[in-house]
Write an enzyme that holds these catalytic residues in place. Structure first.
Site, PDB file in Angstrom:
ATOM      1  N   ARG A  90       0.811  -1.240   0.000  1.00  0.00           N
ATOM      2  CA  ARG A  90       0.000   0.000   0.000  1.00  0.00           C
ATOM      3  C   ARG A  90       0.839   1.282   0.000  1.00  0.00           C
ATOM      4  NH1 ARG A  90      -3.254  -2.645   3.829  1.00  0.00           N
ATOM      5  NH2 ARG A  90      -5.007  -3.672   2.808  1.00  0.00           N
ATOM      6  N   LYS A 140       0.854  10.834 -11.456  1.00  0.00           N
ATOM      7  CA  LYS A 140       0.108   9.811 -12.206  1.00  0.00           C
ATOM      8  C   LYS A 140       1.033   8.624 -12.455  1.00  0.00           C
ATOM      9  CE  LYS A 140      -3.256  12.532 -14.761  1.00  0.00           C
ATOM     10  NZ  LYS A 140      -3.738  12.839 -16.116  1.00  0.00           N
ATOM     11  N   GLU A 178       6.011  18.915 -24.799  1.00  0.00           N
ATOM     12  CA  GLU A 178       5.183  19.119 -23.589  1.00  0.00           C
ATOM     13  C   GLU A 178       5.461  20.509 -22.980  1.00  0.00           C
ATOM     14  OE1 GLU A 178       2.693  17.376 -22.313  1.00  0.00           O
ATOM     15  OE2 GLU A 178       2.984  15.251 -22.784  1.00  0.00           O
ATOM     16  N   LYS A 199       3.136  23.103 -14.330  1.00  0.00           N
ATOM     17  CA  LYS A 199       2.509  21.864 -13.855  1.00  0.00           C
ATOM     18  C   LYS A 199       2.292  21.926 -12.340  1.00  0.00           C
ATOM     19  CE  LYS A 199       2.183  16.981 -14.603  1.00  0.00           C
ATOM     20  NZ  LYS A 199       2.589  15.817 -15.348  1.00  0.00           N
ATOM     21  N   GLU A 246      -7.207  15.733 -10.645  1.00  0.00           N
ATOM     22  CA  GLU A 246      -7.800  16.003 -11.967  1.00  0.00           C
ATOM     23  C   GLU A 246      -9.331  16.047 -11.923  1.00  0.00           C
ATOM     24  OE1 GLU A 246      -5.656  14.389 -15.308  1.00  0.00           O
ATOM     25  OE2 GLU A 246      -7.492  14.301 -16.494  1.00  0.00           O
ATOM     26  N   ARG A 302      -6.964  20.685 -13.671  1.00  0.00           N
ATOM     27  CA  ARG A 302      -5.836  19.899 -14.174  1.00  0.00           C
ATOM     28  C   ARG A 302      -6.055  19.433 -15.607  1.00  0.00           C
ATOM     29  NH1 ARG A 302      -2.283  15.342 -10.886  1.00  0.00           N
ATOM     30  NH2 ARG A 302      -1.003  14.772 -12.662  1.00  0.00           N
ATOM     31  N   ASN A 313      -4.195  18.572 -20.434  1.00  0.00           N
ATOM     32  CA  ASN A 313      -4.503  17.629 -21.513  1.00  0.00           C
ATOM     33  C   ASN A 313      -4.647  18.313 -22.870  1.00  0.00           C
ATOM     34  OD1 ASN A 313      -4.528  15.513 -19.712  1.00  0.00           O
ATOM     35  ND2 ASN A 313      -6.711  15.737 -19.275  1.00  0.00           N
ATOM     36  N   HIS A 327      -4.129  16.435 -26.043  1.00  0.00           N
ATOM     37  CA  HIS A 327      -4.050  15.019 -25.695  1.00  0.00           C
ATOM     38  C   HIS A 327      -5.268  14.208 -26.145  1.00  0.00           C
ATOM     39  CE1 HIS A 327      -0.598  16.236 -23.389  1.00  0.00           C
ATOM     40  NE2 HIS A 327      -0.392  15.034 -22.916  1.00  0.00           N
ATOM     41  N   HIS A 331      -3.651  11.404 -27.912  1.00  0.00           N
ATOM     42  CA  HIS A 331      -3.653  10.136 -27.199  1.00  0.00           C
ATOM     43  C   HIS A 331      -4.287   9.038 -28.054  1.00  0.00           C
ATOM     44  CE1 HIS A 331      -4.930   8.058 -23.235  1.00  0.00           C
ATOM     45  NE2 HIS A 331      -3.766   7.633 -23.648  1.00  0.00           N
ATOM     46  N   HIS A 377       5.031   9.994 -27.515  1.00  0.00           N
ATOM     47  CA  HIS A 377       3.956  10.706 -26.813  1.00  0.00           C
ATOM     48  C   HIS A 377       3.924  12.207 -27.160  1.00  0.00           C
ATOM     49  CE1 HIS A 377       1.143  11.598 -23.584  1.00  0.00           C
ATOM     50  NE2 HIS A 377       1.921  12.625 -23.297  1.00  0.00           N
TER      51      HIS A 377
HETATM   52  N1  LIG Z   1       2.705  10.104 -15.612  1.00  0.00           N
HETATM   53  C1  LIG Z   1       2.507  11.132 -16.409  1.00  0.00           C
HETATM   54  O1  LIG Z   1       2.012  12.183 -16.004  1.00  0.00           O
HETATM   55  C2  LIG Z   1       2.905  11.044 -17.850  1.00  0.00           C
HETATM   56  C3  LIG Z   1       2.905  12.187 -18.660  1.00  0.00           C
HETATM   57  C4  LIG Z   1       3.333  12.094 -19.969  1.00  0.00           C
HETATM   58  C5  LIG Z   1       3.756  10.854 -20.463  1.00  0.00           C
HETATM   59  N2  LIG Z   1       3.747   9.767 -19.660  1.00  0.00           N
HETATM   60  C6  LIG Z   1       4.211   8.458 -20.163  1.00  0.00           C
HETATM   61  O2  LIG Z   1       5.596   8.545 -20.418  1.00  0.00           O
HETATM   62  C7  LIG Z   1       5.957   7.559 -21.394  1.00  0.00           C
HETATM   63  C8  LIG Z   1       6.895   8.153 -22.401  1.00  0.00           C
HETATM   64  O3  LIG Z   1       8.044   8.587 -21.742  1.00  0.00           O
HETATM   65  P1  LIG Z   1       9.394   8.916 -22.532  1.00  0.00           P
HETATM   66  O4  LIG Z   1       9.085   9.755 -23.707  1.00  0.00           O
HETATM   67  O5  LIG Z   1      10.334   9.430 -21.516  1.00  0.00           O
HETATM   68  O6  LIG Z   1       9.812   7.504 -23.128  1.00  0.00           O
HETATM   69  P2  LIG Z   1      10.654   6.252 -22.567  1.00  0.00           P
HETATM   70  O7  LIG Z   1      10.551   6.126 -21.102  1.00  0.00           O
HETATM   71  O8  LIG Z   1      10.269   5.077 -23.393  1.00  0.00           O
HETATM   72  O9  LIG Z   1      12.150   6.671 -22.918  1.00  0.00           O
HETATM   73  C9  LIG Z   1      12.527   6.807 -24.246  1.00  0.00           C
HETATM   74  C10 LIG Z   1      13.716   5.946 -24.632  1.00  0.00           C
HETATM   75  O10 LIG Z   1      14.897   6.609 -24.251  1.00  0.00           O
HETATM   76  C11 LIG Z   1      15.773   5.725 -23.562  1.00  0.00           C
HETATM   77  N3  LIG Z   1      16.478   6.584 -22.602  1.00  0.00           N
HETATM   78  C12 LIG Z   1      15.988   7.104 -21.457  1.00  0.00           C
HETATM   79  N4  LIG Z   1      16.875   7.956 -20.919  1.00  0.00           N
HETATM   80  C13 LIG Z   1      17.958   7.963 -21.740  1.00  0.00           C
HETATM   81  C14 LIG Z   1      19.176   8.680 -21.718  1.00  0.00           C
HETATM   82  N5  LIG Z   1      19.442   9.588 -20.787  1.00  0.00           N
HETATM   83  N6  LIG Z   1      20.069   8.445 -22.711  1.00  0.00           N
HETATM   84  C15 LIG Z   1      19.765   7.578 -23.710  1.00  0.00           C
HETATM   85  N7  LIG Z   1      18.615   6.890 -23.795  1.00  0.00           N
HETATM   86  C16 LIG Z   1      17.715   7.092 -22.820  1.00  0.00           C
HETATM   87  C17 LIG Z   1      14.888   4.676 -22.962  1.00  0.00           C
HETATM   88  O11 LIG Z   1      15.574   3.471 -22.823  1.00  0.00           O
HETATM   89  C18 LIG Z   1      13.760   4.573 -23.981  1.00  0.00           C
HETATM   90  O12 LIG Z   1      14.067   3.633 -24.960  1.00  0.00           O
HETATM   91  C19 LIG Z   1       4.644   7.070 -21.973  1.00  0.00           C
HETATM   92  O13 LIG Z   1       4.371   5.791 -21.457  1.00  0.00           O
HETATM   93  C20 LIG Z   1       3.616   8.064 -21.476  1.00  0.00           C
HETATM   94  O14 LIG Z   1       2.335   7.502 -21.303  1.00  0.00           O
HETATM   95  C21 LIG Z   1       3.340   9.834 -18.368  1.00  0.00           C
HETATM   96 ZN   LIG Z   2       1.471  14.340 -22.196  1.00  0.00          ZN
END
Ligand SMILES: NC(=O)c1ccc[n+]([C@@H]2O[C@H](COP(=O)([O-])OP(=O)(O)OC[C@H]3O[C@@H](n4cnc5c(N)ncnc54)[C@H](O)[C@@H]3O)[C@@H](O)[C@H]2O)c1
Ligand SMILES: [Zn+2]
Length: 334
Positions: free
Chosen positions: A113, A135, A177, A214, A224, A228, A232, A235, A239, A252
């Site tokens: 938890r 999130k 973003e 943010k 949200e 909040r 989006n 999005h 999305h 993304h």
């Molecule tokens: N929680 C939230 O509020 C929120 C908001 C926006 C997006 N997201 C989520 O985030 C995800 C996308 O995140 P992302 O764009 O960071 O992608 P990701 O986590 O897949 O990272 C992108 C790629 O870069 C590589 N990588 C990471 N750091 C590196 C570095 N310093 N040097 C070289 N390679 C590196 C990783 O291995 C990966 O292959 C999606 O799943 C999306 O839904 C969440």
């Molecule tokens: Zn986003």
């Protein structure tokens, strides 16, 4: 540079320092068991540097990519934590992009938890956006983020130097973003993208300003309920495109860029956005089936029957929430 996100029952501290990963004990109590969760694409150097600082450090390395945000990987992590006898007072550190952040936050938030959780985001997307706000979720098949929770890290340690190894397309992807944050709430941030000859030179300011946007929104509306939703912007359609392309053809942030271009009513702002996205080498369009997009939006967790609340920007730096009939997107926006 330090920011605090003050929430009803919790404060998350955000630190933005070059080379911060090399002295994490300045920001976090590491005198406990520490599980670093990362993926195979994050350079090994970073987890080695962090493990060296932990007396009781362990490592979980997942596969790269969206497929890692799954119940199967979550289960493996929980099994590992149980085997190593982790307690709620022990710590998970998410080291990677949004995929690792979302997965690790979900694991930390649900293991017994809720256990200690911190994040060292290493992509622009995670530094600008996903590592704050709480999130945390995994996907079910191709339905994104359907099993999740809100769980805030105690600390987010942003080391800009980790971005040096990030591939260019990912680097630009995350910046979209920040463009969004500018459009909805910070005119100067958007103008910085317009004016900057070399965006990289302003990275620290871009990340800090986007995080402040943010922070203000999340502090006002943690779960949200209403405000909040302005985060989006772009999005709703973005999305849908991201999911319909099986989560791999477009990143993304790229989908958010396309989504903002689709939804914007204001022609002048749209043209300004187009120029900024081109500067970031982000796509402006994607081929898709409008019927599929409409169907997807109807099923989305943010939809309310045949209605969805979209975000509109009529003046740079100001966002409005507008409920619309989903069918009205067809022809008009798609
Ligand atoms: N929680 C939230 O509020 C929120 C908001 C926006 C997006 N997201 C989520 O985030 C995800 C996308 O995140 P992302 O764009 O960071 O992608 P990701 O986590 O897949 O990272 C992108 C790629 O870069 C590589 N990588 C990471 N750091 C590196 C570095 N310093 N040097 C070289 N390679 C590196 C990783 O291995 C990966 O292959 C999606 O799943 C999306 O839904 C969440
Ligand atoms: Zn986003």
């Amino acid at each position: 540079m330090e920011l605090a996100i003050n929430l009803a029952e919790h404060t998350s501290r955000i630190y933005i320092e070059r080379e911060a990963r090399l002295h994490l004990a300045d920001y976090l109590n590491l005198n406990c068991k520490v599980m670093i969760i990362t993926d195979k694409g994050v350079p090994e150097q970073y987890h080695r540097e962090i493990l060296e600082q932990c007396e009781n450090g362990y490592l979980y390395v997942a596969e790269q990519g969206e497929g890692t945000k799954s119940l199967a990987v979550y289960e493996r992590i929980v099994e590992r934590l149980l085997k190593l006898d982790f307690s709620r007072k022990d710590l998970i550190i998410a080291l990677g992009g949004g995929v690792i952040g979302d997965l690790s936050g979900f694991a930390a938030g649900t293991f017994k938890r809720g256990m200690r959780f911190a994040s060292v985001p290493t992509t622009t997307l995670s530094q600008i956006d996903s590592s704050i706000g709480g999130k945390a979720a995994v996907n079910m098949g191709e339905v994104k983020n359907v099993i999740g929770t809100f769980y805030h890290p105690e600390a987010v340690i942003i080391d800009l130097d980790t971005l040096k190894t990030l591939p260019k397309r990912h680097y630009h992807n995350g910046l979209v973003e920040a463009v969004k944050a500018g459009l909805i709430a910070d005119k100067e941030l958007f103008e910085l993208f317009e004016k900057a000859e070399n965006v990289d030179e302003h990275l620290e300011e871009i990340i800090t300003r986007a995080l402040k946007v943010k922070k203000a929104v999340v502090e006002e509306d943690e779960k949200e309920q209403h405000l909040r939703k302005i985060l989006n912007f772009g999005h709703t359609i973005g999305h849908a495109i991201e999911s319909l392309y099986h989560l791999k053809n477009y990143y993304h942030g790229e989908c958010v860029g396309i989504g903002m271009m689709k939804i914007l009513d204001n022609k002048e702002i749209k043209e300004r956005l187009r120029k900024v996205l081109l500067k970031l080498e982000a796509p402006l369009e994607a081929a898709y089936d409008a019927d599929e997009v409409v169907m997807f939006i109807k099923k989305d967790k943010k939809a309310n029957g045949n209605y969805v609340t979209i975000v509109q920007v009529e003046e740079v730096g100001k966002a409005e929430l507008i409920p619309i009939e989903i069918e009205s997107l067809r022809g008009n926006k798609l």
